[in-house]
Design a protein around this motif. Structure first.
Motif, PDB file in Angstrom:
ATOM      1  N   THR A   1     -26.903 -50.221 -11.347  1.00 10.08           N
ATOM      2  CA  THR A   1     -26.643 -49.291 -10.800  1.00 10.08           C
ATOM      3  C   THR A   1     -27.731 -48.234 -10.086  1.00 10.08           C
ATOM      4  O   THR A   1     -28.842 -48.601 -10.780  1.00 10.08           O
ATOM      5  CB  THR A   1     -25.945 -48.096 -11.380  1.00 10.08           C
TER       6      THR A   1
ATOM      7  N   ASN B   1     -22.706 -39.460  -4.969  1.00  9.10           N
ATOM      8  CA  ASN B   1     -22.734 -38.507  -7.039  1.00  9.10           C
ATOM      9  C   ASN B   1     -23.018 -36.576  -6.043  1.00  9.10           C
ATOM     10  O   ASN B   1     -23.843 -36.690  -5.681  1.00  9.10           O
ATOM     11  CB  ASN B   1     -24.286 -39.112  -7.199  1.00  9.10           C
TER      12      ASN B   1
ATOM     13  N   ALA C   1     -22.739 -34.785  -8.498  1.00 11.13           N
ATOM     14  CA  ALA C   1     -23.930 -34.251  -8.479  1.00 11.13           C
ATOM     15  C   ALA C   1     -25.092 -34.328  -8.219  1.00 11.13           C
ATOM     16  O   ALA C   1     -26.512 -33.746  -8.667  1.00 11.13           O
ATOM     17  CB  ALA C   1     -23.860 -35.076 -10.372  1.00 11.13           C
ATOM     18  N   THR C   2     -25.763 -35.507  -8.212  1.00 11.09           N
ATOM     19  CA  THR C   2     -27.094 -35.436  -7.302  1.00 11.09           C
ATOM     20  C   THR C   2     -27.317 -35.451  -6.467  1.00 11.09           C
ATOM     21  O   THR C   2     -28.292 -34.982  -5.017  1.00 11.09           O
ATOM     22  CB  THR C   2     -27.641 -37.345  -7.681  1.00 11.09           C
TER      23      THR C   2
ATOM     24  N   GLN D   1     -25.114 -43.547  -4.492  1.00 15.10           N
ATOM     25  CA  GLN D   1     -25.454 -44.919  -5.172  1.00 15.10           C
ATOM     26  C   GLN D   1     -24.998 -46.267  -5.368  1.00 15.10           C
ATOM     27  O   GLN D   1     -23.546 -46.066  -4.672  1.00 15.10           O
ATOM     28  CB  GLN D   1     -24.400 -44.075  -6.842  1.00 15.10           C
TER      29      GLN D   1
END
Length: 68
Positions: A8, A38, A40-41, A45
């Motif tokens: 990943t 993603n 959270a970021t 991904q």
């Protein structure tokens, strides 16, 4: 023994280099790549499964798969 890894990383050149390095160490692509967001970021991904057959060794859960 057959080994499995799921690579990943961010959607950039570093992910392509990670997959290329695995291929050059004898790993083979398994299935289609994945691509997802993603939250959270805030970044996309990538993921790719790879497999490798290693003769003369037995699987041990303590082994570092990337070093096989």
């Amino acid at each position: 023994m057959k080994l499995y890894r799921f690579l990943t990383g961010p959607d950039d050149a570093s992910f392509c280099h990670k997959v290329t390095a695995a291929l050059n160490k004898g790993w083979l692509l398994e299935g289609s790549p994945t691509y997802g967001f993603n939250a959270a970021t805030g970044a996309m991904q990538c993921g790719q499964a790879v497999v490798k057959h290693v003769e003369g060794k037995d699987y041990d859960p303590e082994m570092k798969l990337s070093e096989q």
